[in-house]
Design a protein around this motif. Structure first.
Motif, short mmCIF file in Angstrom:
data_model
loop_
_atom_site.label_atom_id
_atom_site.label_comp_id
_atom_site.label_asym_id
_atom_site.label_seq_id
_atom_site.Cartn_x
_atom_site.Cartn_y
_atom_site.Cartn_z
N ASN A 98 3.74 -3.82 -11.01
CA ASN A 98 2.69 -3.85 -11.90
C ASN A 98 2.64 -4.34 -13.51
O ASN A 98 2.35 -3.78 -14.27
CB ASN A 98 2.30 -1.79 -12.22
CG ASN A 98 1.62 -1.70 -10.19
OD1 ASN A 98 1.79 -2.45 -9.98
ND2 ASN A 98 0.98 -0.59 -10.25
N ASP A 153 -1.97 2.64 -8.31
CA ASP A 153 -3.43 3.84 -7.40
C ASP A 153 -3.51 3.42 -5.69
O ASP A 153 -1.93 4.05 -5.68
CB ASP A 153 -4.87 2.87 -7.58
CG ASP A 153 -4.26 1.52 -7.77
OD1 ASP A 153 -3.84 1.45 -6.97
OD2 ASP A 153 -5.12 0.49 -8.58
N ASP A 154 -3.39 2.82 -5.14
CA ASP A 154 -2.79 2.91 -3.77
C ASP A 154 -1.88 1.54 -3.49
O ASP A 154 -1.69 1.77 -2.31
CB ASP A 154 -4.54 3.31 -2.96
CG ASP A 154 -5.14 4.32 -2.79
OD1 ASP A 154 -4.95 5.41 -3.39
OD2 ASP A 154 -5.89 3.84 -3.36
N LYS A 176 5.02 7.29 -12.22
CA LYS A 176 4.32 7.89 -12.88
C LYS A 176 5.66 8.64 -13.77
O LYS A 176 5.17 8.56 -15.36
CB LYS A 176 3.41 8.98 -12.38
CG LYS A 176 2.05 8.25 -12.18
CD LYS A 176 0.92 9.82 -11.48
CE LYS A 176 0.14 9.27 -10.93
NZ LYS A 176 -1.02 9.76 -10.36
N GLU A 228 1.32 3.92 -14.15
CA GLU A 228 0.25 3.51 -13.07
C GLU A 228 0.50 2.99 -12.66
O GLU A 228 0.43 2.03 -12.18
CB GLU A 228 -0.44 3.92 -14.37
CG GLU A 228 -1.02 4.73 -15.47
CD GLU A 228 -0.79 5.74 -15.43
OE1 GLU A 228 -1.15 6.41 -14.56
OE2 GLU A 228 -0.08 6.77 -16.30
N GLU A 282 0.93 -0.91 0.09
CA GLU A 282 -0.24 0.46 -0.39
C GLU A 282 0.65 1.24 -0.03
O GLU A 282 1.99 1.33 0.45
CB GLU A 282 -0.82 0.39 1.32
CG GLU A 282 -2.36 1.55 1.19
CD GLU A 282 -2.62 1.27 2.73
OE1 GLU A 282 -3.38 1.58 2.91
OE2 GLU A 282 -2.03 0.76 3.44
N ILE A 327 4.95 7.82 -5.82
CA ILE A 327 4.13 7.54 -6.75
C ILE A 327 4.63 9.13 -7.92
O ILE A 327 3.67 8.17 -9.11
CB ILE A 327 2.60 8.36 -6.36
CG1 ILE A 327 1.61 7.06 -5.00
CG2 ILE A 327 2.07 8.83 -7.44
CD1 ILE A 327 1.00 7.87 -4.27
#
Length: 277
Positions: A107, A87-88, A80, A85, A69, A76
């Motif tokens: 990811n 999210d949380d 990017k 990309e 998390e 972040i």
């Protein structure tokens, strides 16, 4: 925060999934129970160097995956910037095979081990004997200190950063304008120099055609000499028993071969031909 850890074919572990909850998590066990293997698997996941010896006996590969998390804006933003990309949640995965080749993914996207190491600095810190990594990293001391000062300091730093970036942008614009002015002045000097060279050359109309003709004469000097010599001998020094008409005709043919190189030669050819009429 590490939420889940998946391990497969790592050392003595065939397959294992661990879920971590908020707060303080403790893994206990006797010596030899495998606690250090769990730490090694996490170290492998975050980019530490391991060889194929960590692969479980009889297996072709070892695999470790961690789900984190993330709330750190710095990581972040960094992800990017590198086209990932988020999210949380962030999923790191690493695999090594019997050829000693490892594959790292963030990811689902394949990345380098060095990239995994870089982002792992903001995800996890492994502490053991003499291994207080972030605490001994001088570059992190300011960040650790600032974290105790709360939102007020963060607001001041953000404001300072915004003004600093504006100043740097203005400085770049000034530098660019100065460079443009210097380029303009250099261009003016170059044009002045070129104009002066043209003036000093004292060029005149038709000079290029004249020079081209002179060049053609020089390039064909041997042919011109040979034809002129032949024409001269035909008219003035012919030992062959032929009529004057034939001699002059032969001379005209020789002159015709070179008349294109000089207008004077063409005039001589025409005057010689006129003598036959």
């Amino acid at each position: 925060m590490l939420l889940k850890l998946r391990i497969k074919n790592f050392a003595l572990i065939e397959e294992l999934e661990l879920d971590f909850s908020n707060g303080f998590n403790v893994l206990t066990g006797e010596t030899g129970a495998g606690k250090s293997i769990l730490i090694d698997s996490v170290s492998f996941l975050v980019g530490e160097k391991f060889n194929k010896e960590i692969i479980r006996t009889g297996s072709d590969f070892a695999f470790v995956e961690g789900i984190f998390e993330i709330k750190n804006e710095k990581i972040i933003s960094y992800l990017k910037e590198n086209g990932i990309e988020v999210d949380d949640y962030l999923i790191l995965a690493r695999e090594i095979n019997q050829s000693n080749k490892s594959i790292s993914r963030v990811n689902g996207r394949t990345t380098s081990v060095s990239f995994i190491r870089e982002i792992s600095k903001y995800l996890i810190d492994i502490h053991g004997q003499h291994e207080h990594q972030s605490l001994l990293d001088d570059a992190k001391h300011i960040e650790i200190l600032d974290s105790f000062c709360g939102e007020k300091l963060k607001s001041l730093k953000d404001n300072y950063k915004d003004k600093y970036e504006k100043i740097k942008s203005i400085e770049k614009d000034i530098e660019r304008l100065n460079q443009d002015e210097q380029y303009r002045l250099r261009k003016i000097d170059l044009l002045k120099f070129q104009i002066q060279e043209i003036d000093d050359a004292n060029l005149k109309l038709g000079e290029e055609e004249e020079l081209t003709q002179r060049r053609d004469i020089l390039k064909n000097a041997e042919k011109i000499y040979s034809c002129l010599n032949s024409a001269y001998k035909k008219i003035y020094d012919s030992e062959i028993n032929e009529s004057a008409f034939d001699s002059i005709g032969s001379a005209i043919v020789s002159m015709g071969q070179i008349s294109e190189f000089d207008s004077k030669l063409d005039e001589i050819k025409k005057s010689t031909r006129g003598s036959l009429l």
